[in-house]
Write a protein that holds these residues in place. Structure first.
Motif, PDB file in Angstrom:
ATOM      1  N   HIS A  36      51.658  33.383   3.360  1.00 57.17           N
ATOM      2  CA  HIS A  36      52.257  34.561   3.979  1.00 57.17           C
ATOM      3  C   HIS A  36      51.174  35.623   4.151  1.00 57.17           C
ATOM      4  N   PRO A  37      51.104  36.253   5.319  1.00 58.66           N
ATOM      5  CA  PRO A  37      50.026  37.223   5.556  1.00 58.66           C
ATOM      6  C   PRO A  37      50.034  38.405   4.607  1.00 58.66           C
ATOM      7  N   LEU A  38      51.194  38.734   4.030  1.00 59.25           N
ATOM      8  CA  LEU A  38      51.285  39.864   3.106  1.00 59.25           C
ATOM      9  C   LEU A  38      51.194  39.439   1.644  1.00 59.25           C
ATOM     10  N   GLY A  39      50.934  38.159   1.431  1.00 61.26           N
ATOM     11  CA  GLY A  39      50.898  37.665   0.055  1.00 61.26           C
ATOM     12  C   GLY A  39      52.235  37.052  -0.328  1.00 61.26           C
ATOM     13  N   ARG A  40      52.211  36.171  -1.304  1.00 63.34           N
ATOM     14  CA  ARG A  40      53.417  35.430  -1.669  1.00 63.34           C
ATOM     15  C   ARG A  40      54.136  36.085  -2.842  1.00 63.34           C
ATOM     16  N   THR A  41      55.341  36.513  -2.581  1.00 62.67           N
ATOM     17  CA  THR A  41      56.258  36.963  -3.624  1.00 62.67           C
ATOM     18  C   THR A  41      57.441  36.016  -3.632  1.00 62.67           C
ATOM     19  N   ARG A  42      58.296  36.131  -4.629  1.00 58.42           N
ATOM     20  CA  ARG A  42      59.489  35.287  -4.673  1.00 58.42           C
ATOM     21  C   ARG A  42      60.301  35.430  -3.389  1.00 58.42           C
ATOM     22  N   GLU A  43      60.527  36.668  -2.963  1.00 62.22           N
ATOM     23  CA  GLU A  43      61.368  36.919  -1.798  1.00 62.22           C
ATOM     24  C   GLU A  43      60.752  36.327  -0.540  1.00 62.22           C
ATOM     25  N   ARG A  44      59.433  36.459  -0.388  1.00 57.65           N
ATOM     26  CA  ARG A  44      58.780  35.929   0.814  1.00 57.65           C
ATOM     27  C   ARG A  44      58.759  34.411   0.825  1.00 57.65           C
ATOM     28  N   VAL A  45      58.507  33.813  -0.318  1.00 57.60           N
ATOM     29  CA  VAL A  45      58.501  32.350  -0.390  1.00 57.60           C
ATOM     30  C   VAL A  45      59.895  31.804  -0.109  1.00 57.60           C
ATOM     31  N   LEU A  46      60.902  32.394  -0.722  1.00 57.72           N
ATOM     32  CA  LEU A  46      62.275  31.944  -0.495  1.00 57.72           C
ATOM     33  C   LEU A  46      62.655  32.084   0.976  1.00 57.72           C
ATOM     34  N   SER A  47      62.309  33.209   1.577  1.00 55.79           N
ATOM     35  CA  SER A  47      62.594  33.419   2.993  1.00 55.79           C
ATOM     36  C   SER A  47      61.893  32.379   3.853  1.00 55.79           C
ATOM     37  N   ASP A  48      60.617  32.129   3.568  1.00 54.97           N
ATOM     38  CA  ASP A  48      59.866  31.156   4.360  1.00 54.97           C
ATOM     39  C   ASP A  48      60.426  29.746   4.214  1.00 54.97           C
ATOM     40  N   VAL A  49      60.815  29.360   3.003  1.00 53.43           N
ATOM     41  CA  VAL A  49      61.362  28.014   2.786  1.00 53.43           C
ATOM     42  C   VAL A  49      62.612  27.799   3.631  1.00 53.43           C
ATOM     43  N   VAL A  50      63.476  28.800   3.707  1.00 55.58           N
ATOM     44  CA  VAL A  50      64.756  28.645   4.403  1.00 55.58           C
ATOM     45  C   VAL A  50      64.648  28.907   5.899  1.00 55.58           C
ATOM     46  N   TYR A  51      63.914  29.941   6.301  1.00 52.72           N
ATOM     47  CA  TYR A  51      63.939  30.367   7.703  1.00 52.72           C
ATOM     48  C   TYR A  51      62.700  29.985   8.511  1.00 52.72           C
ATOM     49  N   HIS A  52      61.604  29.633   7.843  1.00 54.49           N
ATOM     50  CA  HIS A  52      60.353  29.430   8.563  1.00 54.49           C
ATOM     51  C   HIS A  52      59.763  28.032   8.390  1.00 54.49           C
ATOM     52  N   ALA A  53      59.750  27.532   7.188  1.00 52.45           N
ATOM     53  CA  ALA A  53      59.095  26.247   6.909  1.00 52.45           C
ATOM     54  C   ALA A  53      59.898  25.095   7.494  1.00 52.45           C
ATOM     55  N   GLY A  54      59.276  23.971   7.574  1.00 48.74           N
ATOM     56  CA  GLY A  54      59.923  22.751   8.025  1.00 48.74           C
ATOM     57  C   GLY A  54      59.164  21.562   7.509  1.00 48.74           C
ATOM     58  N   PRO A  55      59.520  20.359   7.956  1.00 42.29           N
ATOM     59  CA  PRO A  55      58.845  19.148   7.479  1.00 42.29           C
ATOM     60  C   PRO A  55      57.329  19.183   7.618  1.00 42.29           C
ATOM     61  N   ALA A  56      56.816  19.887   8.637  1.00 39.09           N
ATOM     62  CA  ALA A  56      55.364  19.929   8.825  1.00 39.09           C
ATOM     63  C   ALA A  56      54.651  20.594   7.653  1.00 39.09           C
ATOM     64  N   ALA A  57      55.371  21.383   6.867  1.00 40.55           N
ATOM     65  CA  ALA A  57      54.765  22.062   5.722  1.00 40.55           C
ATOM     66  C   ALA A  57      54.668  21.177   4.485  1.00 40.55           C
ATOM     67  N   VAL A  58      55.319  20.005   4.501  1.00 44.04           N
ATOM     68  CA  VAL A  58      55.365  19.150   3.310  1.00 44.04           C
ATOM     69  C   VAL A  58      54.015  18.463   3.113  1.00 44.04           C
ATOM     70  N   HIS A  59      53.360  18.792   2.023  1.00 46.39           N
ATOM     71  CA  HIS A  59      52.059  18.209   1.683  1.00 46.39           C
ATOM     72  C   HIS A  59      52.212  17.018   0.744  1.00 46.39           C
ATOM     73  N   ALA A  60      53.111  17.133  -0.227  1.00 43.12           N
ATOM     74  CA  ALA A  60      53.278  16.060  -1.205  1.00 43.12           C
ATOM     75  C   ALA A  60      54.709  16.060  -1.721  1.00 43.12           C
ATOM     76  N   VAL A  61      55.157  14.877  -2.136  1.00 43.48           N
ATOM     77  CA  VAL A  61      56.488  14.702  -2.712  1.00 43.48           C
ATOM     78  C   VAL A  61      56.347  13.891  -3.989  1.00 43.48           C
ATOM     79  N   MET A  62      56.952  14.388  -5.052  1.00 38.93           N
ATOM     80  CA  MET A  62      56.936  13.707  -6.344  1.00 38.93           C
ATOM     81  C   MET A  62      58.361  13.417  -6.785  1.00 38.93           C
TER      82      MET A  62
END
Length: 439
Positions: free
Chosen positions: A375-401
């Motif tokens: 995130h350009p403003l730095g990662r906080t809980r709120e920004r990460v949560l927002s990005d996971v739901v509204y912005h990220a997608g399968p292309a962001a998946v680097h690894a699965v365990m």
């Protein structure tokens, strides 16, 4: 083996803490410790270290409703409501064999893992243990089974009960020592099953201590059919049979009255919410905020690639919020935390697996997803949560365990050769095409 995962931003769950500079210590398949890196307790040097390069870690996503065996026919019917759509696709799918199911499951499981899904509940008509076989081969967690149909109401295709019971018993025996695979017994729907069949399947599930799965109140016409037949809504009809309880997984639940919601809430049953599929098939939007207010466990599902075209819970999280706001005209109806909860802890609760998966916490199994997320403003809980739901997608998946094992890393599966598997699937269905349509 003790593994230290470090240099990561960790979103432990929908309500758990966020660790901007976090670490996890794994003891084989379980999380032994999780927290801020600076607070890591002293102890023996880990057997292995994994530096995530400041990537984001979230719990593995949980798909509470899928039909993996239909993945080969994506796009064969993209229009019409539920019943029009089902009628149009029947010539394509009613003749599919168990081997067709197996080949399609490879496509579906690979897609789900690429999309950060670590657990899925799959539904089929034949081959109740096939999904578990394929998911285990690739390393994904599964709840598998078949949905029984009554030939009186669904004459297309051959009857599948009690064959589904025999297949499930065989699969349970085959996977008796497999911690990744669990099973259920199910009935397709109130409109395609007699009351006698629903009761029989539920009784068999109780004898085997298995969950019971059914499509419920998916479409307005379904409500009309059950009202005409029995004088009851689909939910009230299930209640009248005495099958609603906390082992039930109810898929869709779009057309629900207040009385229906009260009945489900009192039973303890869980709901699989499939927003994209319900929108595509013009079924409507399930009253999820009301369900959650009443304490009904709700998870997210993709349904099949015929009714959705994608097996993507990032999409479902976003749709689950946007559709509720669109119909309510209320910009505070649902939010990112609610969507993330349904994709993780809510889904685990619906599947009866919430004691082990759905969140990242000491004592839980290490099912997690690593995301290339910044995130350009730095990662906080709120920004990460927002990005996971509204912005990220399968292309962001680097690894699965899953269970402490990396099964997907930087575009590659660790247990299988994805290209060879895909070529084999294509070759299999090419042979079917050359034979011509089934008669």
């Amino acid at each position: 083996m003790r593994v230290l995962i470090e240099n990561a931003a960790i979103l432990t769950g929908p309500s758990g803490p966020f660790h901007p500079d976090g670490a996890l210590l794994l003891d084989d398949s379980q999380i032994a410790w999780i927290g801020d890196a600076a607070d890591r307790p002293e102890g023996p040097e880990p057997d292995r270290r994994m530096d995530l390069g400041r990537r984001v870690v979230i719990p593995g996503l949980i798909n509470t409703h899928a039909h993996a065996g239909l993945s080969s026919h994506r796009g064969c019917c993209d229009d019409g409501d539920l019943f029009e759509w089902a009628g149009a696709l029947a010539p394509h799918t009613s003749h599919l064999s168990v081997e067709d199911n197996r080949q399609s499951c490879h496509l579906a499981v690979m897609e789900m893992v690429r999309n950060g899904i670590t657990t899925a509940c799959d539904c089929t008509r034949f081959g109740a243990g096939v999904f578990a076989d394929v998911a285990t081969e690739i390393g994904m967690r599964s709840l598998s089974g078949a949905l029984a149909n009554s030939p009186e109401f669904r004459p297309t295709g051959r009857p599948n009960w009690p064959l589904a019971l025999d297949e499930t018993r065989a699969a349970m025996q085959r996977h008796a020592d497999n911690a990744l695979a669990r099973f259920y017994l199910g009935a397709h729907s109130p409109y395609s099953c007699t009351p006698e069949l629903v009761s029989e399947v539920k009784s068999a599930a109780e004898r085997l201590s298995l969950p019971f799965v059914i499509h419920l109140a998916e479409n307005r016409r379904e409500s009309d059919i059950t009202t005409e037949r029995y004088g009851l809504s689909p939910t009230a009809w299930l209640g009248s049979l005495g099958v609603l309880d906390d082992t039930c997984i109810l898929a869709h639940c779009v057309w629900m009255s207040d009385a229906d919601l009260d009945l489900v809430a009192a039973s303890g049953a869980g709901v699989s919410h499939n927003p994209a599929s319900n929108a595509k098939l013009a079924s409507g939007v399930a009253p999820v905020p009301t369900m959650r207010t009443r304490g009904i466990p709700v998870g997210l599902g993709t349904d099949s690639t015929l009714s959705n075209n994608a097996l993507d819970l990032f999409q479902e999280m976003k749709f689950s919020v946007l559709l509720q706001r669109a119909i309510s005209l209320d910009g505070f109806t649902m939010n990112a935390a609610a969507a993330f909860e349904m994709a993780t802890t809510g889904g685990a609760r619906v599947l009866g697996w919430d004691h082990a998966i759905g969140q990242l916490e000491a004592g839980y199994t290490a099912d997690l997803v690593v995301l290339d997320l910044d995130h350009p403003l730095g990662r906080t809980r709120e920004r990460v949560l927002s990005d996971v739901v509204y912005h990220a997608g399968p292309a962001a998946v680097h690894a699965v365990m899953v269970a402490g094992e990396i099964i997907y890393l930087d575009g590659e599966f660790t247990r299988i050769d994805a290209m060879s598997v895909t070529e084999a699937v294509h070759a299999h269905f090419q042979q079917d095409n050359e034979k011509g349509p089934a008669t």
